[in-house]
Design an enzyme around this catalytic site. Structure first.
Site, PDB file in Angstrom:
ATOM      1  CE  LYS A  56       0.847   1.102   4.581  1.00 36.94           C
ATOM      2  NZ  LYS A  56       1.606   2.274   5.048  1.00 36.94           N
TER       3      LYS A  56
ATOM      4  CG  ASP B 107      -0.782  -0.329   7.919  1.00 39.38           C
ATOM      5  OD1 ASP B 107      -1.610   0.579   8.027  1.00 39.38           O
ATOM      6  OD2 ASP B 107       0.444  -0.130   7.766  1.00 39.38           O
TER       7      ASP B 107
HETATM    8  C1  LIG Z   1       2.111   4.096   9.467  1.00 44.03           C
HETATM    9  C2  LIG Z   1       1.058   3.150   8.929  1.00 44.03           C
HETATM   10  O1  LIG Z   1       1.675   2.119   8.151  1.00 44.03           O
HETATM   11  C3  LIG Z   1       0.127   3.902   8.000  1.00 44.03           C
HETATM   12  O2  LIG Z   1      -0.714   3.040   7.246  1.00 44.03           O
HETATM   13  C4  LIG Z   1       0.278   2.506  10.058  1.00 44.03           C
HETATM   14  O3  LIG Z   1      -0.325   3.493  10.848  1.00 44.03           O
HETATM   15  C5  LIG Z   1       1.089   1.536  10.905  1.00 44.03           C
HETATM   16  O4  LIG Z   1       0.392   0.344  10.934  1.00 44.03           O
HETATM   17  P1  LIG Z   1       1.031  -1.024  11.503  1.00 44.03           P
HETATM   18  O5  LIG Z   1       2.428  -1.160  11.017  1.00 44.03           O
HETATM   19  O6  LIG Z   1       0.036  -2.100  11.191  1.00 44.03           O
HETATM   20  O7  LIG Z   1       1.097  -0.673  13.018  1.00 44.03           O
HETATM   21  P2  LIG Z   1       0.709  -1.541  14.310  1.00 44.03           P
HETATM   22  O8  LIG Z   1       1.408  -2.852  14.238  1.00 44.03           O
HETATM   23  O9  LIG Z   1      -0.754  -1.505  14.525  1.00 44.03           O
HETATM   24  O10 LIG Z   1       1.393  -0.624  15.412  1.00 44.03           O
HETATM   25  C6  LIG Z   1       2.789  -0.513  15.532  1.00 44.03           C
HETATM   26  C7  LIG Z   1       3.090   0.699  16.373  1.00 44.03           C
HETATM   27  O11 LIG Z   1       2.871   1.901  15.595  1.00 44.03           O
HETATM   28  C8  LIG Z   1       2.296   2.909  16.394  1.00 44.03           C
HETATM   29  N1  LIG Z   1       0.953   3.264  15.854  1.00 44.03           N
HETATM   30  C9  LIG Z   1       0.378   2.522  14.872  1.00 44.03           C
HETATM   31  C10 LIG Z   1      -0.851   2.886  14.359  1.00 44.03           C
HETATM   32  C11 LIG Z   1      -1.500   4.030  14.889  1.00 44.03           C
HETATM   33  N2  LIG Z   1      -2.697   4.411  14.450  1.00 44.03           N
HETATM   34  N3  LIG Z   1      -0.913   4.743  15.883  1.00 44.03           N
HETATM   35  C12 LIG Z   1       0.311   4.391  16.353  1.00 44.03           C
HETATM   36  O12 LIG Z   1       0.833   5.070  17.247  1.00 44.03           O
HETATM   37  C13 LIG Z   1       2.240   2.374  17.805  1.00 44.03           C
HETATM   38  O13 LIG Z   1       3.439   2.760  18.421  1.00 44.03           O
HETATM   39  C14 LIG Z   1       2.215   0.874  17.594  1.00 44.03           C
HETATM   40  O14 LIG Z   1       2.745   0.165  18.676  1.00 44.03           O
HETATM   41  N1  LIG Z   2       5.963 -11.279   7.534  1.00 40.29           N
HETATM   42  C1  LIG Z   2       6.780 -10.265   7.860  1.00 40.29           C
HETATM   43  N2  LIG Z   2       7.448  -9.607   6.916  1.00 40.29           N
HETATM   44  C2  LIG Z   2       8.268  -8.592   7.246  1.00 40.29           C
HETATM   45  N3  LIG Z   2       8.501  -8.175   8.490  1.00 40.29           N
HETATM   46  C3  LIG Z   2       7.855  -8.783   9.469  1.00 40.29           C
HETATM   47  C4  LIG Z   2       6.961  -9.840   9.196  1.00 40.29           C
HETATM   48  N4  LIG Z   2       6.445 -10.238  10.349  1.00 40.29           N
HETATM   49  C5  LIG Z   2       6.989  -9.467  11.301  1.00 40.29           C
HETATM   50  N5  LIG Z   2       7.857  -8.585  10.793  1.00 40.29           N
HETATM   51  C6  LIG Z   2       8.624  -7.580  11.564  1.00 40.29           C
HETATM   52  O1  LIG Z   2       7.982  -6.320  11.356  1.00 40.29           O
HETATM   53  C7  LIG Z   2       8.930  -5.273  11.118  1.00 40.29           C
HETATM   54  C8  LIG Z   2       8.284  -4.283  10.161  1.00 40.29           C
HETATM   55  O2  LIG Z   2       8.196  -4.873   8.922  1.00 40.29           O
HETATM   56  P1  LIG Z   2       7.180  -4.442   7.779  1.00 40.29           P
HETATM   57  O3  LIG Z   2       7.818  -4.863   6.494  1.00 40.29           O
HETATM   58  O4  LIG Z   2       5.817  -4.912   8.053  1.00 40.29           O
HETATM   59  O5  LIG Z   2       7.223  -2.872   7.941  1.00 40.29           O
HETATM   60  P2  LIG Z   2       6.407  -1.758   7.254  1.00 40.29           P
HETATM   61  O6  LIG Z   2       6.175  -2.127   5.817  1.00 40.29           O
HETATM   62  O7  LIG Z   2       7.106  -0.483   7.551  1.00 40.29           O
HETATM   63  O8  LIG Z   2       4.998  -1.789   7.979  1.00 40.29           O
HETATM   64  P3  LIG Z   2       3.820  -0.705   7.931  1.00 40.29           P
HETATM   65  O9  LIG Z   2       3.833  -0.054   6.597  1.00 40.29           O
HETATM   66  O10 LIG Z   2       2.599  -1.576   8.147  1.00 40.29           O
HETATM   67  O11 LIG Z   2       4.102   0.218   9.067  1.00 40.29           O
HETATM   68  C9  LIG Z   2      10.148  -6.002  10.528  1.00 40.29           C
HETATM   69  O12 LIG Z   2      11.318  -5.325  10.846  1.00 40.29           O
HETATM   70  C10 LIG Z   2      10.083  -7.385  11.153  1.00 40.29           C
HETATM   71  O13 LIG Z   2      10.851  -7.449  12.336  1.00 40.29           O
END
Ligand SMILES: C[C@](O)(CO)[C@H](O)COP(=O)(O)OP(=O)(O)OC[C@H]1O[C@@H](n2ccc(N)nc2=O)[C@H](O)[C@@H]1O
Ligand SMILES: Nc1ncnc2c1ncn2[C@@H]1O[C@H](COP(=O)(O)OP(=O)(O)OP(=O)(O)O)[C@@H](O)[C@H]1O
EC number: 2.7.1.148
Length: 300
Positions: free
Chosen positions: A10, A137
């Site tokens: 996304k 997400d």
């Molecule tokens: C930045 C985005 O990727 C935008 O789509 C999302 O808001 C993050 O989504 P995500 O990676 O699925 O995040 P989650 O696994 O739910 O949360 C990870 C951490 O991000 C922060 N978090 C996330 C979502 C949100 N609405 N507020 C937050 O403050 C919190 O510190 C949380 O502990």
């Molecule tokens: N299936 C997976 N693929 C990648 N990372 C994973 C997975 N499961 C757990 N993780 C952990 O989650 C952390 C974040 O990875 P991810 O690739 O989801 O980040 P992101 O794309 O920035 O997420 P978001 O956009 O939802 O905030 C990684 O550093 C890893 O430790």
């Protein structure tokens, strides 16, 4: 039986972030667009839960029970009173820790794959509930296309999109931790009044019309200053994309992947080439959206 599910990445075309809530999360107005970069999750019956991963970033993916795909299998198995005795294989093409919901894609993909393998008969709403427990997400990774996420981003309303948008993505040389970026957002906003997050009417209209110029004029990401504060070199990548003719440049979600909106596929290729030779990023991909969410592509 083996089931393979394909799940897109996304980009957040608007990410409005409110003040930190008591539970540590932030209320959002999060406009998601699914784009055509995919992970594939394949599930097969096994003696016990096992995760493997292939792809350029595979070394950064945890293979234990913290992997979001494993957590999805465990959550679904618990709900249906069975053991998650499966082998989950992730073919990873979405950058890790890049702000493109790669882990979330694997969570949604594993959930749909296990659900199909086990024939649980879970409703779409039940699956969405499990997704929301796994991460903010993850529900969007299941539904794809375009949606407005409210609450912490997990409560979705589907959005109409009147055309295809062409994007270039620049992967950075290192990752950024999502919680760290939200913490930096809080630090930068200390003592300031943080407004309630609301979706922009103009942006939703631009999506509905499929108009790239109108979308370019309205994209925004409240996490961008925080991502740039933690990773200042991203400004050079953004500048290189802008100079190459991108209609809009922005940090994708919590970063550090940066996103470039192009007028058409030819312009996207030109921007991609300029970024590849700019020396400001690790790799570059072209992708367009909207595309469907998690989809079963093979079941036999
Ligand atoms: C930045 C985005 O990727 C935008 O789509 C999302 O808001 C993050 O989504 P995500 O990676 O699925 O995040 P989650 O696994 O739910 O949360 C990870 C951490 O991000 C922060 N978090 C996330 C979502 C949100 N609405 N507020 C937050 O403050 C919190 O510190 C949380 O502990
Ligand atoms: N299936 C997976 N693929 C990648 N990372 C994973 C997975 N499961 C757990 N993780 C952990 O989650 C952390 C974040 O990875 P991810 O690739 O989801 O980040 P992101 O794309 O920035 O997420 P978001 O956009 O939802 O905030 C990684 O550093 C890893 O430790």
């Amino acid at each position: 039986m083996t089931v393979t599910v394909r799940v897109p990445a996304k980009v957040n075309v608007q990410l409005a972030v409110g003040a930190a809530r008591a539970d540590g999360f932030h209320d959002l107005a999060n406009v998601f667009l699914a784009v055509g970069l995919y992970d594939e999750v394949t599930v097969t019956p096994a003696d016990e839960l096992r995760v493997t991963c292939e792809g350029p970033d595979a070394g950064q993916v945890p293979l234990d029970a913290t992997n979001l795909a494993a957590r999805a299998a465990i959550a679904l198995a618990e709900r249906y009173g069975r053991t998650p005795d499966v082998h989950l294989h992730i073919a990873k093409d979405i950058p890790v820790a890049g702000g493109m919901a790669g882990g979330s894609a694997d969570g949604a993909g594993a959930l749909l794959a296990c659900d199909t393998l086990w024939g649980t008969g879970a409703s779409r709403d039940e699956l969405l509930d499990i997704c929301a427990e796994l991460g903010s997400d993850v529900p969007f990774s299941l539904v794809g296309e375009a949606a407005l996420g409210t609450g912490r981003g997990e409560r979705l309303t589907a959005l109409e999109v009147g055309g295809t948008f062409h994007w270039v993505f620049a992967m950075a040389v290192r990752g950024l931790s999502t919680p760290a970026v939200f913490r930096e957002f809080d630090r930068l906003g200390e003592g300031l009044d943080v407004p309630e997050p609301v979706a922009s009417r103009e942006l939703l209209d631009a999506l509905a019309k499929g108009d790239p110029d109108a979308l370019a004029a309205t994209v925004s990401n409240d996490l961008q200053p925080a991502a740039l504060s933690l990773f200042p070199e991203l400004a050079d990548t953004l500048a290189a994309g802008r100079a190459a003719g991108a209609l809009a440049t922005l940090v994708s979600g919590s970063g550090p992947t940066t996103a470039y909106l192009a007028r058409d596929p030819a312009s996207a290729e030109k921007i991609a080439e300029a970024l590849r030779t700019s020396g400001t990023c690790r790799s570059v991909r072209v992708a367009s959206g909207p595309v469907p969410g998690a989809t079963v592509v093979d079941s036999r």
